[in-house]
Write a protein that holds these residues in place. Structure first.
Motif, PDB file in Angstrom:
ATOM      1  N   TRP A 189      37.161 -26.172  -1.693  1.00 10.44           N
ATOM      2  CA  TRP A 189      36.679 -27.365  -2.399  1.00 10.44           C
ATOM      3  C   TRP A 189      35.200 -27.249  -2.733  1.00 10.44           C
ATOM      4  O   TRP A 189      34.728 -27.810  -3.718  1.00 10.44           O
ATOM      5  CB  TRP A 189      36.952 -28.629  -1.604  1.00 10.44           C
ATOM      6  N   PHE A 190      34.444 -26.497  -1.912  1.00 11.96           N
ATOM      7  CA  PHE A 190      33.019 -26.287  -2.194  1.00 11.96           C
ATOM      8  C   PHE A 190      32.851 -25.459  -3.461  1.00 11.96           C
ATOM      9  O   PHE A 190      32.017 -25.772  -4.313  1.00 11.96           O
ATOM     10  CB  PHE A 190      32.347 -25.603  -1.004  1.00 11.96           C
ATOM     11  N   LEU A 191      33.637 -24.402  -3.605  1.00 12.63           N
ATOM     12  CA  LEU A 191      33.558 -23.564  -4.807  1.00 12.63           C
ATOM     13  C   LEU A 191      33.978 -24.331  -6.054  1.00 12.63           C
ATOM     14  O   LEU A 191      33.372 -24.189  -7.121  1.00 12.63           O
ATOM     15  CB  LEU A 191      34.429 -22.319  -4.624  1.00 12.63           C
ATOM     16  N   ILE A 192      34.998 -25.147  -5.927  1.00 12.79           N
ATOM     17  CA  ILE A 192      35.431 -25.958  -7.072  1.00 12.79           C
ATOM     18  C   ILE A 192      34.350 -26.976  -7.439  1.00 12.79           C
ATOM     19  O   ILE A 192      34.082 -27.220  -8.618  1.00 12.79           O
ATOM     20  CB  ILE A 192      36.778 -26.651  -6.755  1.00 12.79           C
ATOM     21  N   GLY A 193      33.705 -27.557  -6.429  1.00 15.41           N
ATOM     22  CA  GLY A 193      32.627 -28.514  -6.702  1.00 15.41           C
ATOM     23  C   GLY A 193      31.440 -27.868  -7.391  1.00 15.41           C
ATOM     24  O   GLY A 193      30.879 -28.422  -8.343  1.00 15.41           O
ATOM     25  N   VAL A 194      31.042 -26.671  -6.953  1.00 15.41           N
ATOM     26  CA  VAL A 194      29.921 -25.964  -7.586  1.00 15.41           C
ATOM     27  C   VAL A 194      30.276 -25.604  -9.023  1.00 15.41           C
ATOM     28  O   VAL A 194      29.472 -25.778  -9.946  1.00 15.41           O
ATOM     29  CB  VAL A 194      29.540 -24.709  -6.761  1.00 15.41           C
ATOM     30  N   ALA A 195      31.496 -25.113  -9.233  1.00 15.46           N
ATOM     31  CA  ALA A 195      31.936 -24.779 -10.591  1.00 15.46           C
ATOM     32  C   ALA A 195      31.977 -26.027 -11.467  1.00 15.46           C
ATOM     33  O   ALA A 195      31.612 -25.979 -12.653  1.00 15.46           O
ATOM     34  CB  ALA A 195      33.304 -24.104 -10.544  1.00 15.46           C
ATOM     35  N   GLY A 196      32.388 -27.159 -10.903  1.00 15.48           N
ATOM     36  CA  GLY A 196      32.416 -28.408 -11.671  1.00 15.48           C
ATOM     37  C   GLY A 196      31.028 -28.876 -12.064  1.00 15.48           C
ATOM     38  O   GLY A 196      30.815 -29.336 -13.190  1.00 15.48           O
ATOM     39  N   VAL A 197      30.070 -28.745 -11.159  1.00 10.84           N
ATOM     40  CA  VAL A 197      28.687 -29.142 -11.475  1.00 10.84           C
ATOM     41  C   VAL A 197      28.110 -28.240 -12.558  1.00 10.84           C
ATOM     42  O   VAL A 197      27.446 -28.708 -13.493  1.00 10.84           O
ATOM     43  CB  VAL A 197      27.820 -29.119 -10.194  1.00 10.84           C
ATOM     44  N   ILE A 198      28.369 -26.943 -12.473  1.00  9.75           N
ATOM     45  CA  ILE A 198      27.881 -26.015 -13.499  1.00  9.75           C
ATOM     46  C   ILE A 198      28.527 -26.324 -14.844  1.00  9.75           C
ATOM     47  O   ILE A 198      27.854 -26.353 -15.880  1.00  9.75           O
ATOM     48  CB  ILE A 198      28.139 -24.566 -13.059  1.00  9.75           C
TER      49      ILE A 198
END
Length: 88
Positions: free
Chosen positions: A4-13
């Motif tokens: 979920w952390f990787l998905i969140g970072v990708a979503g912010v980018i």
């Protein structure tokens, strides 16, 4: 790392990229005096100090030079054809 952390970072980018492309934020570096982090600070100015950001844009607009005024001896630009007659 959690997934979920990787998905969140990708979503912010992705959100930042879309906001830049749609014109919601401006990531171009207009501050030539500052170092490399100037464009990231403009996001904070746009969000938390919009009047400061607008003032910086106005200063940039006023500091650009206008087109030079025509002087005597310049060629005619096709605005006037023939003689000019002034009736008093």
């Amino acid at each position: 790392m959690n997934w979920w952390f990787l998905i969140g970072v990708a979503g912010v980018i992705l959100l930042g990229y879309l906001a830049n492309r749609l014109g919601w934020i401006d990531l171009s570096n207009k501050n030539t005096r500052a170092g490399g982090g100037g464009s990231l600070l403009t996001i904070g100015d746009e969000v938390f100090a919009p009047s400061r950001h607008e003032a910086a844009i106005e200063i940039d607009r006023q500091s650009s030079l206008p087109a030079p005024a025509p002087v005597a001896g310049d060629r005619d630009l096709g605005i006037y054809d023939g003689r000019i007659r002034i009736d008093l």
